[in-house]
Enzyme design. Sequence first.
Site, PDB file in Angstrom:
ATOM      1  NE  ARG A 103      -1.076   0.297   4.852  1.00 43.05           N
ATOM      2  CZ  ARG A 103      -1.829   0.488   5.899  1.00 43.05           C
ATOM      3  NH1 ARG A 103      -3.123   0.600   5.766  1.00 43.05           N
ATOM      4  NH2 ARG A 103      -1.320   0.566   7.100  1.00 43.05           N
ATOM      5  CB  THR A 107      -2.943   7.308  -1.764  1.00 42.29           C
ATOM      6  OG1 THR A 107      -2.319   6.058  -2.124  1.00 42.29           O
ATOM      7  CG2 THR A 107      -2.202   8.457  -2.446  1.00 42.29           C
ATOM      8  CG  ASP A 202       3.577  -3.629   9.014  1.00 41.08           C
ATOM      9  OD1 ASP A 202       3.479  -2.637   8.302  1.00 41.08           O
ATOM     10  OD2 ASP A 202       3.769  -4.783   8.538  1.00 41.08           O
ATOM     11  CG  ASP A 205       7.205  -3.983   9.548  1.00 42.23           C
ATOM     12  OD1 ASP A 205       7.550  -4.334   8.396  1.00 42.23           O
ATOM     13  OD2 ASP A 205       7.012  -2.795   9.871  1.00 42.23           O
TER      14      ASP A 205
HETATM   15  N1  URA Z   1      -1.565  -3.778   7.747  1.00 43.28           N
HETATM   16  C1  URA Z   1      -1.030  -4.282   8.886  1.00 43.28           C
HETATM   17  O1  URA Z   1      -0.097  -5.074   8.847  1.00 43.28           O
HETATM   18  N2  URA Z   1      -1.554  -3.896  10.068  1.00 43.28           N
HETATM   19  C2  URA Z   1      -2.586  -3.029  10.174  1.00 43.28           C
HETATM   20  O2  URA Z   1      -3.023  -2.727  11.285  1.00 43.28           O
HETATM   21  C3  URA Z   1      -3.120  -2.513   8.968  1.00 43.28           C
HETATM   22  C4  URA Z   1      -2.602  -2.896   7.773  1.00 43.28           C
END
Ligand code: URA
Length: 212
Positions: A103, A107, A202, A205
């Site tokens: 993403r 945006t 995330d 991550d």
């Molecule tokens: N992507 C993620 O890894 N965590 C989120 O909270 C939103 C999008």
Amino acid sequence: MRIQVIDHPLVSHKLSLLRDEKTPSPVFRQLVDELVTLLAYEATRDVATCEVEVTTPLTTTKARKLALPQPIVVPILRAGLGMLEGMAKLLPSAEIGFLGMKRDEQTLEAITYANRLPEDLSGRQCYVLDPMLATGHTLIASVDYLLERGARDVTCVCIIAAPEGLENFQEAIGNRADVKIVVAAVDDHLNENGYIVPGLGDAGDRLYGVID
Ligand code: URA
């Protein structure tokens, strides 16, 4: 579109460990694997089967096995890759396709950077793996892609969804196809950076470490 939130004590338990910021990456990966296997059990409830005749040591009997063509499992790179083994354990004969989406952090729109999928997906049952249904943009773009290639039976397996993402998804996909979302939890909201709250941070991550 159908949404199924899996209400099971083992799912809740594993999810609470995933949410914990102190859970280290190797344990996080293992938990995702186990959690997805539990979700996969429900996600595959409508997988197509056909009748076969089996010879047991005692007699012959009618039984059911997975029908052809094989279902196709599509992890959305990067974080969806962490869900692949958990799904493949229950569907070892499935074909695996790949979609690379990330993403744009400004945006929050989805950008496709890789794809490896059959041209024609008509008649194929598709299982899309994406742990976090946040804004829904990535999942919408992925499902759109599959529908453009003829898929009409798509199940998305997610770990956590945001209400905003589910609403966006419903609006974008509507009733163009039989699309189902199987998820371990629907959380409270998205924050201003598009993260699910309370969420787990995330997912990419936490699975694979931070890459700048
Ligand atoms: N992507 C993620 O890894 N965590 C989120 O909270 C939103 C999008």
